[in-house]
Design a protein around this motif. Sequence first.
Motif, mmCIF file in Angstrom:
data_model
loop_
_atom_site.group_PDB
_atom_site.id
_atom_site.type_symbol
_atom_site.label_atom_id
_atom_site.label_comp_id
_atom_site.label_asym_id
_atom_site.label_seq_id
_atom_site.Cartn_x
_atom_site.Cartn_y
_atom_site.Cartn_z
ATOM 1 N N LYS A 9 0.796 -1.233 0.000
ATOM 2 C CA LYS A 9 0.000 0.000 0.000
ATOM 3 C C LYS A 9 0.828 1.283 0.000
ATOM 4 O O LYS A 9 0.385 2.322 0.493
ATOM 5 N N LYS A 37 2.338 4.585 -1.728
ATOM 6 C CA LYS A 37 1.756 5.540 -2.681
ATOM 7 C C LYS A 37 2.883 6.243 -3.440
ATOM 8 O O LYS A 37 4.027 6.256 -3.012
ATOM 9 N N THR A 58 5.861 6.757 -1.065
ATOM 10 C CA THR A 58 5.307 7.436 0.096
ATOM 11 C C THR A 58 4.598 6.430 0.991
ATOM 12 O O THR A 58 3.924 5.528 0.506
ATOM 13 N N SER A 59 4.748 6.621 2.295
ATOM 14 C CA SER A 59 4.050 5.782 3.268
ATOM 15 C C SER A 59 3.181 6.676 4.144
ATOM 16 O O SER A 59 3.284 7.904 4.105
ATOM 17 N N THR A 60 2.352 6.043 4.948
ATOM 18 C CA THR A 60 1.456 6.807 5.815
ATOM 19 C C THR A 60 2.054 7.089 7.186
ATOM 20 O O THR A 60 1.539 7.933 7.914
ATOM 21 N N SER A 61 3.133 6.389 7.539
ATOM 22 C CA SER A 61 3.784 6.582 8.840
ATOM 23 C C SER A 61 5.172 5.964 8.805
ATOM 24 O O SER A 61 5.513 5.243 7.864
ATOM 25 N N HIS A 106 4.788 2.224 8.766
ATOM 26 C CA HIS A 106 4.418 1.771 7.427
ATOM 27 C C HIS A 106 5.650 1.757 6.517
ATOM 28 O O HIS A 106 5.857 0.801 5.749
#
Length: 70
Positions: free
Chosen positions: A18, A20, A41-44, A47
Amino acid sequence: MQHWEIAKLAAHVAEEKKAKDIVVLDLEGVTSVVDLFLICTSTSSIHARAIADEICEKLKEAGVGSIKRE
């Protein structure tokens, strides 16, 4: 395994986890340090670590030797 095949596998694994905004930069001939660079790109931070760990694991399974990550 050729460097583009490695990048394609790494990008696929990142997508499965997942990530991005996945981009593979072709730096062959631009620098002697690296041929390709994968950015996503990650969310955290957790991640991001999970994405990097999974990419490293899958590349090792595919027989890729020297893996560098930042």
